[in-house]
Motif scaffolding. Structure first.
Motif, PDB file in Angstrom:
ATOM      1  N   VAL A   1       6.307  13.448 -10.597  1.00 56.83           N
ATOM      2  CA  VAL A   1       6.784  12.984 -11.747  1.00 56.83           C
ATOM      3  C   VAL A   1       7.618  11.563 -11.725  1.00 56.83           C
ATOM      4  O   VAL A   1       8.122  11.263 -10.677  1.00 56.83           O
ATOM      5  CB  VAL A   1       7.750  14.175 -12.286  1.00 56.83           C
ATOM      6  CG1 VAL A   1       8.373  13.709 -13.492  1.00 56.83           C
ATOM      7  CG2 VAL A   1       7.028  15.491 -12.290  1.00 56.83           C
ATOM      8  N   SER A   2       7.251  10.918 -12.953  1.00 56.35           N
ATOM      9  CA  SER A   2       8.091   9.526 -13.039  1.00 56.35           C
ATOM     10  C   SER A   2       9.421   9.925 -12.892  1.00 56.35           C
ATOM     11  O   SER A   2      10.109  10.468 -13.656  1.00 56.35           O
ATOM     12  CB  SER A   2       7.531   8.959 -14.271  1.00 56.35           C
ATOM     13  OG  SER A   2       8.462   7.900 -14.596  1.00 56.35           O
ATOM     14  N   PRO A   3      10.218   8.828 -12.162  1.00 54.30           N
ATOM     15  CA  PRO A   3      11.505   9.071 -11.883  1.00 54.30           C
ATOM     16  C   PRO A   3      12.362   8.922 -13.244  1.00 54.30           C
ATOM     17  O   PRO A   3      13.199   9.724 -13.591  1.00 54.30           O
ATOM     18  CB  PRO A   3      12.026   8.030 -10.753  1.00 54.30           C
ATOM     19  CG  PRO A   3      10.859   8.169 -10.043  1.00 54.30           C
ATOM     20  CD  PRO A   3       9.556   8.080 -11.024  1.00 54.30           C
ATOM     21  N   PRO A   4      12.019   8.163 -14.091  1.00 52.71           N
ATOM     22  CA  PRO A   4      12.929   7.831 -15.124  1.00 52.71           C
ATOM     23  C   PRO A   4      12.643   9.150 -16.197  1.00 52.71           C
ATOM     24  O   PRO A   4      13.696   9.321 -17.009  1.00 52.71           O
ATOM     25  CB  PRO A   4      12.162   6.612 -15.743  1.00 52.71           C
ATOM     26  CG  PRO A   4      11.721   5.816 -14.736  1.00 52.71           C
ATOM     27  CD  PRO A   4      10.946   6.841 -13.894  1.00 52.71           C
ATOM     28  N   GLU A   5      11.349   9.532 -16.227  1.00 56.13           N
ATOM     29  CA  GLU A   5      11.193  10.863 -16.812  1.00 56.13           C
ATOM     30  C   GLU A   5      12.096  12.037 -16.402  1.00 56.13           C
ATOM     31  O   GLU A   5      12.563  12.787 -17.376  1.00 56.13           O
ATOM     32  CB  GLU A   5       9.692  11.315 -17.009  1.00 56.13           C
ATOM     33  CG  GLU A   5       9.404  12.344 -17.672  1.00 56.13           C
ATOM     34  CD  GLU A   5       9.730  12.454 -19.245  1.00 56.13           C
ATOM     35  OE1 GLU A   5      10.327  13.418 -19.990  1.00 56.13           O
ATOM     36  OE2 GLU A   5       9.500  11.225 -19.720  1.00 56.13           O
ATOM     37  N   LEU A   6      12.266  12.322 -15.054  1.00 57.06           N
ATOM     38  CA  LEU A   6      12.853  13.325 -14.382  1.00 57.06           C
ATOM     39  C   LEU A   6      14.554  13.109 -14.726  1.00 57.06           C
ATOM     40  O   LEU A   6      15.024  14.183 -14.676  1.00 57.06           O
ATOM     41  CB  LEU A   6      12.399  13.560 -13.064  1.00 57.06           C
ATOM     42  CG  LEU A   6      12.869  14.995 -12.797  1.00 57.06           C
ATOM     43  CD1 LEU A   6      12.301  16.125 -13.436  1.00 57.06           C
ATOM     44  CD2 LEU A   6      11.975  15.116 -11.379  1.00 57.06           C
ATOM     45  N   GLU A   7      14.797  11.851 -14.235  1.00 60.86           N
ATOM     46  CA  GLU A   7      16.398  11.876 -14.120  1.00 60.86           C
ATOM     47  C   GLU A   7      17.126  12.398 -15.550  1.00 60.86           C
ATOM     48  O   GLU A   7      18.184  12.758 -15.343  1.00 60.86           O
ATOM     49  CB  GLU A   7      16.819  10.186 -14.246  1.00 60.86           C
ATOM     50  CG  GLU A   7      16.459   9.560 -12.744  1.00 60.86           C
ATOM     51  CD  GLU A   7      16.477   8.357 -12.697  1.00 60.86           C
ATOM     52  OE1 GLU A   7      16.214   7.418 -13.677  1.00 60.86           O
ATOM     53  OE2 GLU A   7      16.869   7.505 -11.660  1.00 60.86           O
ATOM     54  N   LYS A   8      16.739  12.163 -16.588  1.00 59.33           N
ATOM     55  CA  LYS A   8      17.036  12.644 -17.815  1.00 59.33           C
ATOM     56  C   LYS A   8      17.524  14.168 -17.748  1.00 59.33           C
ATOM     57  O   LYS A   8      18.358  14.556 -18.663  1.00 59.33           O
ATOM     58  CB  LYS A   8      16.769  12.248 -19.078  1.00 59.33           C
ATOM     59  CG  LYS A   8      15.174  12.539 -19.425  1.00 59.33           C
ATOM     60  CD  LYS A   8      14.566  11.789 -20.526  1.00 59.33           C
ATOM     61  CE  LYS A   8      13.199  11.891 -20.613  1.00 59.33           C
ATOM     62  NZ  LYS A   8      12.532  11.012 -21.634  1.00 59.33           N
ATOM     63  N   HIS A   9      16.928  14.835 -16.850  1.00 59.11           N
ATOM     64  CA  HIS A   9      17.052  16.185 -16.789  1.00 59.11           C
ATOM     65  C   HIS A   9      17.621  16.904 -15.796  1.00 59.11           C
ATOM     66  O   HIS A   9      17.777  18.127 -15.631  1.00 59.11           O
ATOM     67  CB  HIS A   9      15.471  16.959 -16.679  1.00 59.11           C
ATOM     68  CG  HIS A   9      14.768  16.711 -17.806  1.00 59.11           C
ATOM     69  ND1 HIS A   9      14.827  17.189 -19.005  1.00 59.11           N
ATOM     70  CD2 HIS A   9      13.629  15.759 -18.022  1.00 59.11           C
ATOM     71  CE1 HIS A   9      14.114  16.780 -19.931  1.00 59.11           C
ATOM     72  NE2 HIS A   9      12.955  16.049 -19.299  1.00 59.11           N
ATOM     73  N   ILE A  10      18.498  15.904 -15.022  1.00 56.99           N
ATOM     74  CA  ILE A  10      19.428  16.550 -13.638  1.00 56.99           C
ATOM     75  C   ILE A  10      21.008  15.809 -14.245  1.00 56.99           C
ATOM     76  O   ILE A  10      21.035  15.070 -14.827  1.00 56.99           O
ATOM     77  CB  ILE A  10      18.808  15.899 -12.436  1.00 56.99           C
ATOM     78  CG1 ILE A  10      18.988  14.285 -12.349  1.00 56.99           C
ATOM     79  CG2 ILE A  10      17.257  16.519 -12.201  1.00 56.99           C
ATOM     80  CD1 ILE A  10      18.876  13.920 -11.081  1.00 56.99           C
ATOM     81  N   PRO A  11      21.873  16.489 -13.537  1.00 62.09           N
ATOM     82  CA  PRO A  11      23.063  16.411 -13.643  1.00 62.09           C
ATOM     83  C   PRO A  11      23.205  14.548 -13.550  1.00 62.09           C
ATOM     84  O   PRO A  11      22.852  14.273 -12.361  1.00 62.09           O
ATOM     85  CB  PRO A  11      24.083  16.975 -12.946  1.00 62.09           C
ATOM     86  CG  PRO A  11      23.309  18.010 -12.808  1.00 62.09           C
ATOM     87  CD  PRO A  11      21.766  17.709 -12.747  1.00 62.09           C
ATOM     88  N   PRO A  12      24.198  13.736 -13.981  1.00 61.53           N
ATOM     89  CA  PRO A  12      24.249  12.355 -13.821  1.00 61.53           C
ATOM     90  C   PRO A  12      24.852  12.255 -12.423  1.00 61.53           C
ATOM     91  O   PRO A  12      24.592  10.875 -11.687  1.00 61.53           O
ATOM     92  CB  PRO A  12      25.370  11.902 -14.799  1.00 61.53           C
ATOM     93  CG  PRO A  12      25.855  13.025 -15.378  1.00 61.53           C
ATOM     94  CD  PRO A  12      25.012  14.336 -15.075  1.00 61.53           C
TER      95      PRO A  12
END
Length: 180
Positions: free
Chosen positions: A18-29
């Motif tokens: 999965v593209s990292p930018p796409e997935l980053e928004k779904h994990i805690p910061p």
């Protein structure tokens, strides 16, 4: 100190880049995606749980077996590599309600596993969001690549509860993997 023990059987790991930018928004910061070859990865892990029990208690009939589907990604926090679970679907209704009290992302789902000789099928259905998964596979040859090990040899997971990130340590023997 361990809190829960369980035995996993007939485990199937499925993985997708999965593209990292796409997935980053779904994990805690607080968490950072752990990448392999510049890709983030999402995995679905299906398995049978046996002998599930809490520390100091024997297995409780009716609560000690289930089927599970874990959907997860790979993260790092303060130098420790591990897993972040999007959800953990389980066929045990009582267990799903108990774990939800401590904000673990367990959900009650209908999951079936069938095995005939070397042919296997899992089906999963989470009614609330109409999520479905059906997987049929045959077990193949052993595999132990660096990528395989990167995906499955994880000994920490993180969850968020009341705006607090906490780590759950996991102990298991190294996986003996086969292709599917």
């Amino acid at each position: 100190m361990w809190m829960i023990a369980q035995t996993w059987q007939d485990v199937l790991f499925l993985h997708w880049p999965v593209s990292p930018p796409e997935l980053e928004k779904h994990i805690p910061p607080e968490l950072t995606l752990d990448l392999f070859a510049e890709d983030a990865w999402v995995s679905a892990v299906l398995f049978k749980v046996h002998r599930h029990r809490m520390r100091f208690l024997p297995p409780i009939p009716g609560l000690n077996t289930s089927l599970q589907l874990n959907v997860r990604t790979y993260v790092e926090f303060e130098g420790k590599k591990g897993i972040y679970f999007f959800h953990l679907d389980v066929t045990n209704y009582v267990f799903s309600k108990i774990t939800a009290l401590v904000s673990l992302p367990y959900r009650y789902s209908k999951i079936e596993g069938k095995q005939r000789d070397n042919d296997n099928t899992y089906t999963s259905y989470y009614k609330t969001l109409d999520e479905r998964l059906r997987v049929s596979y045959t077990i193949g040859n052993n595999t132990q690549t660096n990528f395989d090990q990167w995906l499955v040899e994880r000994y920490h997971s993180w969850a968020k509860w009341n705006d607090t990130l906490f780590r759950i340590d996991i102990q298991h023997t190294p996986w003996d993997l086969q292709q599917a």
